[in-house]
Design an enzyme around this catalytic site. Structure first.
Site, PDB file in Angstrom:
ATOM      1  N   GLN A  76      -3.928  -1.202  10.178  1.00  0.00           N
ATOM      2  CA  GLN A  76      -3.961  -2.533   9.577  1.00  0.00           C
ATOM      3  C   GLN A  76      -4.531  -3.541  10.578  1.00  0.00           C
ATOM      4  O   GLN A  76      -4.122  -3.576  11.739  1.00  0.00           O
ATOM      5  CB  GLN A  76      -2.539  -2.941   9.131  1.00  0.00           C
ATOM      6  CG  GLN A  76      -2.473  -4.252   8.377  1.00  0.00           C
ATOM      7  CD  GLN A  76      -3.205  -4.247   7.040  1.00  0.00           C
ATOM      8  OE1 GLN A  76      -3.289  -3.233   6.358  1.00  0.00           O
ATOM      9  NE2 GLN A  76      -3.760  -5.382   6.661  1.00  0.00           N
ATOM     10  N   LYS A  92       0.843  -1.208   0.000  1.00  0.00           N
ATOM     11  CA  LYS A  92       0.000   0.000   0.000  1.00  0.00           C
ATOM     12  C   LYS A  92       0.876   1.256   0.000  1.00  0.00           C
ATOM     13  O   LYS A  92       0.562   2.243  -0.670  1.00  0.00           O
ATOM     14  CB  LYS A  92      -0.935  -0.014   1.214  1.00  0.00           C
ATOM     15  CG  LYS A  92      -2.018  -1.098   1.151  1.00  0.00           C
ATOM     16  CD  LYS A  92      -2.746  -1.248   2.486  1.00  0.00           C
ATOM     17  CE  LYS A  92      -3.691  -2.436   2.501  1.00  0.00           C
ATOM     18  NZ  LYS A  92      -4.303  -2.662   3.837  1.00  0.00           N
ATOM     19  N   ASP A 150     -10.703   3.204   5.185  1.00  0.00           N
ATOM     20  CA  ASP A 150     -11.095   1.794   5.208  1.00  0.00           C
ATOM     21  C   ASP A 150     -12.619   1.632   5.245  1.00  0.00           C
ATOM     22  O   ASP A 150     -13.133   0.530   5.069  1.00  0.00           O
ATOM     23  CB  ASP A 150     -10.514   1.106   6.454  1.00  0.00           C
ATOM     24  CG  ASP A 150      -9.285   0.269   6.148  1.00  0.00           C
ATOM     25  OD1 ASP A 150      -9.222  -0.300   5.042  1.00  0.00           O
ATOM     26  OD2 ASP A 150      -8.407   0.170   7.027  1.00  0.00           O
TER      27      ASP A 150
HETATM   28  N1  GUN Z   1      -6.864  -6.581   7.053  1.00  0.00           N
HETATM   29  C1  GUN Z   1      -7.410  -7.331   6.073  1.00  0.00           C
HETATM   30  N2  GUN Z   1      -8.069  -6.543   5.193  1.00  0.00           N
HETATM   31  C2  GUN Z   1      -7.929  -5.276   5.631  1.00  0.00           C
HETATM   32  C3  GUN Z   1      -8.386  -4.019   5.133  1.00  0.00           C
HETATM   33  O1  GUN Z   1      -9.080  -3.899   4.121  1.00  0.00           O
HETATM   34  N3  GUN Z   1      -8.023  -2.933   5.863  1.00  0.00           N
HETATM   35  C4  GUN Z   1      -7.291  -3.041   6.996  1.00  0.00           C
HETATM   36  N4  GUN Z   1      -7.008  -1.907   7.644  1.00  0.00           N
HETATM   37  N5  GUN Z   1      -6.862  -4.176   7.483  1.00  0.00           N
HETATM   38  C5  GUN Z   1      -7.182  -5.297   6.795  1.00  0.00           C
END
Ligand code: GUN
Length: 295
Positions: free
Chosen positions: A98, A54, A121
């Site tokens: 995350q 990312k 998110d």
């Molecule tokens: N862990 C698995 N998928 C995601 C996501 O889309 N966002 C975040 N922040 N953590 C994750």
């Protein structure tokens, strides 16, 4: 006949180019540089890899980004203070914590602490609620990516029966709410099947579009799929593979070999939904920086 492969990498690259172009326009017209803050707690290798990917995408977009890596024993209070700092920071338009977080940290407290206008998110209760009632909002990246993938690959969900397997807050529930909207690129009849059902194949066999978001490698087999169905595999599972150079390989929730003989179209793993999640995160960050959602 073998299924058509839906190329998520190509579609995600198209979106990234669009975001890159709009980012240049935003910079030129208003001097605003989209900024994204990543918070990673602990040492989970998969989470580390996602945050790295990312971050690289941010560089490619020309975004400002910062990554705070914190030890697994970080306290909830410390994490909350960090989030409040990013909430106040005018250089930051998006905050991504995350998941999963270590067990001693309450996920709901953390997700609610993020300013909902910076919640790229789409996990804050304000954004969850706005999505359910059909108000404009930041939408979770993987579900929004699935919608884009369907529409851009010529599989408009309107009027179709979409069966989602899995009821998580990250994928199952939000993808249902997105595809249910009475709007272009949605307007589907949606069923959610989950572990509470003794036999999910009763539901999966009725799907025009089947979305597998279970987190179990190869759980959906060809026998569970209707002939010609569109199959979207959200799973990214690491399975041991001594022949691979890092000792593992990635597989989806769908057994690709048997499924691709029955399905009409299918997403691969990797190269399907995964790249879309990152592309939609870039798009969400740009939208947050543009500042036009919550006026
Ligand atoms: N862990 C698995 N998928 C995601 C996501 O889309 N966002 C975040 N922040 N953590 C994750």
């Amino acid at each position: 006949m073998a299924a058509t492969i839906i190329d998520g990498k190509k579609i995600a690259d198209d979106i990234r180019q669009e975001v890159r172009r709009e980012t240049d326009e935003l910079k030129a017209s208003s001097g605003i540089l989209p900024g994204l803050a990543f918070i990673l707690v602990g040492e989970d290798p998969a989470s580390q890899a996602y945050v790295r990917m990312k971050g690289k995408a941010c560089e490619e977009m020309g975004f400002y980004s910062v990554t705070e890596k914190l030890p697994a024993d970080t306290t909830e209070e410390f994490l909350l203070r960090l989030i409040r700092r990013f909430n106040m920071d005018p250089r930051i338009h998006g905050i991504l914590v995350q998941l999963p977080l270590p067990k001693h940290i309450r996920e709901d407290q953390i997700l609610s602490a993020v300013d909902y206008r910076k919640d790229v998110d789409g996990f804050h209760p304000v954004n969850v609620g706005r999505l359910v009632v059909g108000q404009d909002c930041l939408k979770p990246c993987t579900p929004a990516g699935i919608q884009e993938l369907l529409v851009r690959s010529g599989h408009d969900p309107s009027g179709k029966h979409v069966v989602v397997v899995g009821r998580s807050n990250i994928v199952g529930k939000p993808v249902m709410n997105i595809l249910l909207q009475k709007q272009k690129g949605a307007n589907a009849v949606v069923t959610i099947a989950h572990t509470g059902a003794p036999d999910i194949s009763i539901f999966t066999r009725q799907a025009d579009i089947l979305i597998a978001a279970i987190g179990k490698p190869g759980a959906i087999t060809g026998a569970m799929i209707r002939t010609g169905a569109v199959v979207i595999d959200v799973g990214i599972n690491r399975v041991d593979d001594p022949t691979a150079k890092n000792g593992y390989r990635l597989v989806g929730d769908v057994d690709f070999v048997s499924a691709s003989t029955v399905a009409g179209a299918i997403t691969p793993v990797p190269g399907g939904v995964g790249p879309m999640t990152i592309a939609l995160l870039m798009k969400n960050t740009l939208r947050a920086a543009q500042g036009t959602i919550y006026l």
